[in-house]
Design an enzyme around this catalytic site. Sequence first.
Site, short mmCIF file in Angstrom:
data_model
loop_
_atom_site.label_atom_id
_atom_site.label_comp_id
_atom_site.label_asym_id
_atom_site.label_seq_id
_atom_site.Cartn_x
_atom_site.Cartn_y
_atom_site.Cartn_z
N ASP A 80 0.85 -1.19 0.00
CA ASP A 80 0.00 0.00 0.00
C ASP A 80 0.88 1.24 0.00
OD1 ASP A 80 -2.68 1.28 0.32
OD2 ASP A 80 -1.68 2.10 2.08
N TYR A 102 3.43 9.68 1.23
CA TYR A 102 4.33 9.01 2.18
C TYR A 102 5.81 9.35 1.88
CZ TYR A 102 0.07 6.25 3.06
OH TYR A 102 -1.22 5.85 3.32
N LYS A 160 -1.80 6.52 -4.42
CA LYS A 160 -2.93 7.43 -4.15
C LYS A 160 -2.59 8.84 -4.58
CE LYS A 160 -3.66 4.79 0.13
NZ LYS A 160 -2.30 4.47 0.62
N HIS A 182 -7.02 9.69 -2.30
CA HIS A 182 -6.60 9.48 -0.90
C HIS A 182 -7.62 10.04 0.10
CE1 HIS A 182 -2.61 8.93 1.49
NE2 HIS A 182 -3.64 8.66 2.25
N1 LIG Z 1 -5.80 5.79 3.27
C1 LIG Z 1 -5.37 6.47 4.31
O1 LIG Z 1 -5.78 7.64 4.51
C2 LIG Z 1 -4.42 5.87 5.30
C3 LIG Z 1 -4.28 6.45 6.57
C4 LIG Z 1 -3.39 5.85 7.47
C5 LIG Z 1 -2.67 4.72 7.12
N2 LIG Z 1 -2.82 4.18 5.86
C6 LIG Z 1 -2.05 2.95 5.47
O2 LIG Z 1 -2.23 1.97 6.47
C7 LIG Z 1 -0.95 1.48 6.89
C8 LIG Z 1 -1.01 0.99 8.33
O3 LIG Z 1 -1.40 2.01 9.23
P1 LIG Z 1 -0.48 2.50 10.45
O4 LIG Z 1 0.93 2.30 10.07
O5 LIG Z 1 -0.90 3.84 10.85
O6 LIG Z 1 -0.91 1.57 11.65
P2 LIG Z 1 -0.84 0.04 12.08
O7 LIG Z 1 -0.46 -0.85 10.95
O8 LIG Z 1 -2.11 -0.18 12.81
O9 LIG Z 1 0.33 0.06 13.17
C9 LIG Z 1 1.69 -0.06 12.81
C10 LIG Z 1 2.55 -0.24 14.08
O10 LIG Z 1 2.10 -1.39 14.80
C11 LIG Z 1 3.20 -2.04 15.42
N3 LIG Z 1 3.21 -3.46 14.97
C12 LIG Z 1 3.10 -3.92 13.69
N4 LIG Z 1 3.13 -5.27 13.68
C13 LIG Z 1 3.26 -5.67 14.96
C14 LIG Z 1 3.37 -6.93 15.58
N5 LIG Z 1 3.32 -8.08 14.88
N6 LIG Z 1 3.51 -6.97 16.93
C15 LIG Z 1 3.56 -5.83 17.65
N7 LIG Z 1 3.46 -4.59 17.13
C16 LIG Z 1 3.31 -4.52 15.79
C17 LIG Z 1 4.47 -1.35 14.96
O11 LIG Z 1 4.86 -0.50 16.03
P3 LIG Z 1 6.45 -0.21 16.31
O12 LIG Z 1 6.85 0.70 15.21
O13 LIG Z 1 6.44 0.48 17.64
O14 LIG Z 1 7.13 -1.52 16.29
C18 LIG Z 1 4.00 -0.52 13.76
O15 LIG Z 1 4.72 0.69 13.60
C19 LIG Z 1 -0.02 2.67 6.65
O16 LIG Z 1 1.34 2.31 6.63
C20 LIG Z 1 -0.54 3.17 5.33
O17 LIG Z 1 -0.04 2.37 4.26
C21 LIG Z 1 -3.69 4.73 4.97
#
Ligand SMILES: NC(=O)c1ccc[n+]([C@@H]2O[C@H](COP(=O)([O-])OP(=O)(O)OC[C@H]3O[C@@H](n4cnc5c(N)ncnc54)[C@H](OP(=O)(O)O)[C@@H]3O)[C@@H](O)[C@H]2O)c1
Length: 328
Positions: free
Chosen positions: A55, A60, A89, A120
């Site tokens: 994604d 980003y 996006k 987006h």
């Molecule tokens: N369309 C949109 O508007 C939009 C908005 C937001 C996000 N996104 C997309 O969604 C993706 C994911 O969202 P996000 O990065 O905000 O949140 P997320 O995936 O809910 O959380 C990521 C964090 O969770 C922790 N983690 C991941 N795997 C783990 C595991 N197996 N065990 C323990 N902790 C774990 C890590 O923390 P640590 O770094 O502390 O290890 C990581 O940095 C983004 O990268 C992006 O591609 C899209």
Amino acid sequence: MGERVDISKVPVRKLYTGAVMPAVGLGTFGSDKYTSEQVSEAVFGAVSAGYRMLDCASVYQNEDQIGKVLDRLFSEKIVSREELFITSKVWNDQHREVKKACKKSLSDLKLSYIDLYFVHWPFPNYHAPGCDGDSRNPDSKPFSVDEFMDTWRQCEELVDEGLVKAIGMSNMTVSKLEKVLPLCRIKPAALEMECHPSFQQQELFGYAISHRIVPIGFCPIGSPSRPERDRTAEDVADTELEEVVAVAKNHNIHPAVVCLKWAVQRGLCPIPFSVKESQYISNLKCTTEDPLTDEEMLLLSKADKNCRLVKGQVFLWPGAEDWTQLWD
Ligand SMILES: NC(=O)c1ccc[n+]([C@@H]2O[C@H](COP(=O)([O-])OP(=O)(O)OC[C@H]3O[C@@H](n4cnc5c(N)ncnc54)[C@H](OP(=O)(O)O)[C@@H]3O)[C@@H](O)[C@H]2O)c1
């Protein structure tokens, strides 16, 4: 070379276009915490380990680094272009020049096509990256069907021209979808939406499924590493919810992994982010083994707290009262 996940065991989702994508992908938003080098290294490791869905987004600010890594993955024959499903996006400041934005992403990613290209956010409201949560852009406006459809028409042309295989919407609501779906010549194939146990968006999720739109869930673990400016005192930590912790104990797994198993078994396609090998491998592998029981799925369905984390307050227009106005 680290552990490899048997990709043939990862569940898949089928778009109405006929394209098939894995039911879990790798997020690539490093936020303020991880550099583009760290994120692109994780892309290399994750694809080498079995990830097939990435994604991406221009905002980003790492598509050029990821492009170099993709080139390496292809030239070293670790994976072929056809085996990968890559999203990107258009950012809010490019709604009037979508083709230019898409071509920039294609050139940065070093690809000839993108599998799924999203609008987006449904507004052209722009804010400087990393700006403070209370800042307002004087040019920001409320949602407008006409402006959105102008952007969507440009996305439809990208499909006509073969630059993208499918198009999708992100950060929408049922009310906005009801207004724009009847006007689409090419329907969205997917909807990217915030989704985690404390914010299940059951109505929007059900709406997407009933319209044959694949729901893709962002912040699936509740984004525990998001920056301070995106946190409020009311936010709930998904990995600390009693239901999630109880299920994690039953399976002897991390609560983060429970969130992902729940999402995939529910029918969502979560896109967890991690640059840590052991984490990103368990985030993919967990979909291939040791499923949650029906009782556990039912228990987790009751953990919803309507806790939206990505509130979008920086996209508010001058005079707007609060962020809930973005989500009508
Ligand atoms: N369309 C949109 O508007 C939009 C908005 C937001 C996000 N996104 C997309 O969604 C993706 C994911 O969202 P996000 O990065 O905000 O949140 P997320 O995936 O809910 O959380 C990521 C964090 O969770 C922790 N983690 C991941 N795997 C783990 C595991 N197996 N065990 C323990 N902790 C774990 C890590 O923390 P640590 O770094 O502390 O290890 C990581 O940095 C983004 O990268 C992006 O591609 C899209």
